[in-house]
Scaffold this active site. Structure first.
Site, mmCIF file in Angstrom:
data_model
loop_
_atom_site.group_PDB
_atom_site.id
_atom_site.type_symbol
_atom_site.label_atom_id
_atom_site.label_comp_id
_atom_site.label_asym_id
_atom_site.label_seq_id
_atom_site.Cartn_x
_atom_site.Cartn_y
_atom_site.Cartn_z
ATOM 1 N N ASP A 66 0.825 -1.210 0.000
ATOM 2 C CA ASP A 66 0.000 0.000 0.000
ATOM 3 C C ASP A 66 0.863 1.265 0.000
ATOM 4 O O ASP A 66 1.978 1.262 0.504
ATOM 5 C CB ASP A 66 -0.911 -0.020 1.243
ATOM 6 C CG ASP A 66 -2.073 0.944 1.118
ATOM 7 O OD1 ASP A 66 -2.357 1.405 -0.006
ATOM 8 O OD2 ASP A 66 -2.697 1.243 2.149
ATOM 9 N N GLY A 67 0.313 2.332 -0.567
ATOM 10 C CA GLY A 67 0.976 3.636 -0.507
ATOM 11 C C GLY A 67 1.517 4.132 -1.838
ATOM 12 O O GLY A 67 2.195 5.170 -1.880
ATOM 13 N N GLY B 12 -0.095 5.531 -4.353
ATOM 14 C CA GLY B 12 -0.689 6.816 -4.714
ATOM 15 C C GLY B 12 -0.067 7.960 -3.931
ATOM 16 O O GLY B 12 0.279 9.012 -4.497
ATOM 17 N N HIS C 100 2.239 3.288 -9.022
ATOM 18 C CA HIS C 100 2.016 1.861 -9.299
ATOM 19 C C HIS C 100 3.173 1.283 -10.111
ATOM 20 O O HIS C 100 3.593 0.156 -9.916
ATOM 21 C CB HIS C 100 0.704 1.663 -10.065
ATOM 22 C CG HIS C 100 -0.505 2.088 -9.277
ATOM 23 N ND1 HIS C 100 -0.677 1.756 -7.957
ATOM 24 C CD2 HIS C 100 -1.596 2.831 -9.620
ATOM 25 C CE1 HIS C 100 -1.830 2.256 -7.521
ATOM 26 N NE2 HIS C 100 -2.393 2.929 -8.510
ATOM 27 N N GLU D 32 -12.537 -4.289 -4.030
ATOM 28 C CA GLU D 32 -13.060 -2.926 -3.838
ATOM 29 C C GLU D 32 -12.315 -1.897 -4.696
ATOM 30 O O GLU D 32 -12.766 -0.756 -4.827
ATOM 31 C CB GLU D 32 -12.945 -2.508 -2.359
ATOM 32 C CG GLU D 32 -13.924 -3.220 -1.428
ATOM 33 C CD GLU D 32 -13.578 -4.687 -1.205
ATOM 34 O OE1 GLU D 32 -12.383 -5.003 -1.109
ATOM 35 O OE2 GLU D 32 -14.506 -5.518 -1.171
ATOM 36 N N LEU E 16 10.052 -20.784 -4.988
ATOM 37 C CA LEU E 16 9.082 -19.864 -4.390
ATOM 38 C C LEU E 16 7.737 -19.891 -5.133
ATOM 39 O O LEU E 16 7.711 -19.835 -6.365
ATOM 40 C CB LEU E 16 9.642 -18.432 -4.450
ATOM 41 C CG LEU E 16 8.687 -17.321 -4.008
ATOM 42 C CD1 LEU E 16 8.542 -17.296 -2.495
ATOM 43 C CD2 LEU E 16 9.152 -15.948 -4.507
HETATM 44 C C1 IPE Z 1 -5.520 -2.601 -0.081
HETATM 45 O O1 IPE Z 1 -5.189 -1.264 -0.189
HETATM 46 C C2 IPE Z 1 -5.490 -3.264 -1.422
HETATM 47 C C3 IPE Z 1 -4.187 -3.421 -2.042
HETATM 48 C C4 IPE Z 1 -3.032 -3.082 -1.532
HETATM 49 C C5 IPE Z 1 -4.201 -4.050 -3.326
HETATM 50 P P1 IPE Z 1 -6.294 -0.117 -0.362
HETATM 51 O O2 IPE Z 1 -5.528 1.134 -0.552
HETATM 52 O O3 IPE Z 1 -7.271 -0.487 -1.408
HETATM 53 O O4 IPE Z 1 -7.024 -0.146 1.045
HETATM 54 P P2 IPE Z 1 -7.830 1.009 1.819
HETATM 55 O O5 IPE Z 1 -8.811 1.585 0.852
HETATM 56 O O6 IPE Z 1 -6.826 2.031 2.254
HETATM 57 O O7 IPE Z 1 -8.453 0.315 2.985
HETATM 58 C C1 IPE Z 2 -1.637 0.274 -3.283
HETATM 59 O O1 IPE Z 2 -1.404 1.631 -3.324
HETATM 60 C C2 IPE Z 2 -1.851 -0.332 -4.642
HETATM 61 C C3 IPE Z 2 -3.233 -0.721 -4.927
HETATM 62 C C4 IPE Z 2 -4.233 -0.668 -4.093
HETATM 63 C C5 IPE Z 2 -3.498 -1.207 -6.260
HETATM 64 P P1 IPE Z 2 -2.588 2.672 -3.346
HETATM 65 O O2 IPE Z 2 -2.967 2.938 -4.749
HETATM 66 O O3 IPE Z 2 -3.702 2.240 -2.473
HETATM 67 O O4 IPE Z 2 -1.888 3.947 -2.735
HETATM 68 P P2 IPE Z 2 -2.475 4.939 -1.644
HETATM 69 O O5 IPE Z 2 -2.931 4.107 -0.488
HETATM 70 O O6 IPE Z 2 -3.606 5.666 -2.296
HETATM 71 O O7 IPE Z 2 -1.335 5.810 -1.290
HETATM 72 MG MG MG Z 3 -4.080 2.456 -0.514
#
Ligand code: IPE
Ligand code: IPE
Ligand code: MG
Length: 252
Positions: free
Chosen positions: A32-33, A35, A49, A79, A143
């Site tokens: 996550d993170g 964005g 990404h 989601e 793996l």
């Molecule tokens: C969880 O992250 C899904 C993935 C990393 C693929 P999200 O960014 O979608 O989760 P929320 O919306 O912060 O809970």
């Molecule tokens: C995780 O990063 C990747 C996916 C969910 C596909 P995000 O796209 O959720 O990045 P943030 O959480 O918005 O920073």
């Molecule tokens: Mg996220």
């Protein structure tokens, strides 16, 4: 040669810091993170990404080195379709791009690629790239790189429940024979052990509908680092932290 030697020594030392006992066999990661990483740099979210994709390969290499058996990466949730269409379209093209660059290395490293999640709802071009990778790596026994792609924990449990009801209806199963062990054989993860360690990057401390059933006794590790900044050293530290924990499973 004299210039390169110290580099190799340093690398080997880093790896040796990891003890070989009590290594987690199955590590799951909520990557996550992406964005927020891009936003901080004034870039569009998709740049995050793309950078995240290169980190995936670095962590796969590390997992191979540390002899991890299974790495399950949350790449797209059930989601995540709520996101703007251009972002979703980009994410649906990423498997093809990723595999185009890294599949040869996966094959060379004896990595087997698999997925969990609602595969049939993916666009045909995404399915095609993934099917090709699964086919090319199906006989590998190193793996297991398991991508959770269009995966949701509730979806997984709900599908299992429906299939059980169907099997009961058809007389293949009796209600009384359903227990935790047999229930788990209806989940997307039927052939693999539950994760030993879950890592979530980006500072969020929630599961976001990841492996809800399977994480019942998994060790959880949250880090503030955004996924595109995650690296081999942090991954090694996470393994060491796991090795220092005591799992009790409700016992003493
Ligand atoms: C969880 O992250 C899904 C993935 C990393 C693929 P999200 O960014 O979608 O989760 P929320 O919306 O912060 O809970
Ligand atoms: C995780 O990063 C990747 C996916 C969910 C596909 P995000 O796209 O959720 O990045 P943030 O959480 O918005 O920073
Ligand atoms: Mg996220």
């Amino acid at each position: 040669m004299s210039i390169r030697l110290p580099f190799f020594r340093k690398k080997r030392k880093k790896l040796e810091r990891i003890k070989h006992e009590n290594t987690p066999e199955h590590i799951a990661i909520i990557m996550d993170g992406n964005g927020r990483w891009a936003k901080k740099k004034g870039l569009p979210r998709i740049a995050g990404h793309k950078e995240g994709m290169t980190v995936v390969q670095k962590i796969v290499r590390s997992a191979v080195k540390y002899d991890i058996k299974i790495l399950t990466l949350f790449a797209f949730s059930t989601e995540n379709w709520k996101r703007p269409k251009p972002e979703v379209d980009f994410l649906m093209r990423l498997p093809k791009e990723f595999l185009h660059i890294y599949l040869p290395e996966m094959i060379e490293n004896n990595v087997r690629i698999d997925t969990i999640g609602d595969f049939d709802s993916l666009p045909p071009h995404t399915r095609k790239a993934i099917i090709h990778a699964k086919e090319q790596t199906k006989d590998n026994d190193g793996l297991l790189l398991n991508f959770a792609f269009n995966y949701g924990g509730r979806y997984d449990i709900m599908c299992a429940m429906k299939e059980i009801v169907r099997d009961v209806d058809e007389g293949k199963l009796t209600i009384d024979s359903v227990d935790e062990e047999s229930f788990a054989t209806y989940l997307n993860t039927k052939n693999i052990e539950d994760p030993d360690l879950l890592i979530r990057t980006s500072g969020e401390q929630r599961l976001s509908n990841f492996l809800l059933w399977q994480l019942a006794y998994t060790e959880l590790l949250f880090t503030d680092v955004l996924w595109p900044d995650y690296n081999e050293e942090l991954f090694g530290n996470a393994i060491t932290e796991y090795q220092n924990r005591k799992r009790r499973y409700g016992g003493v």
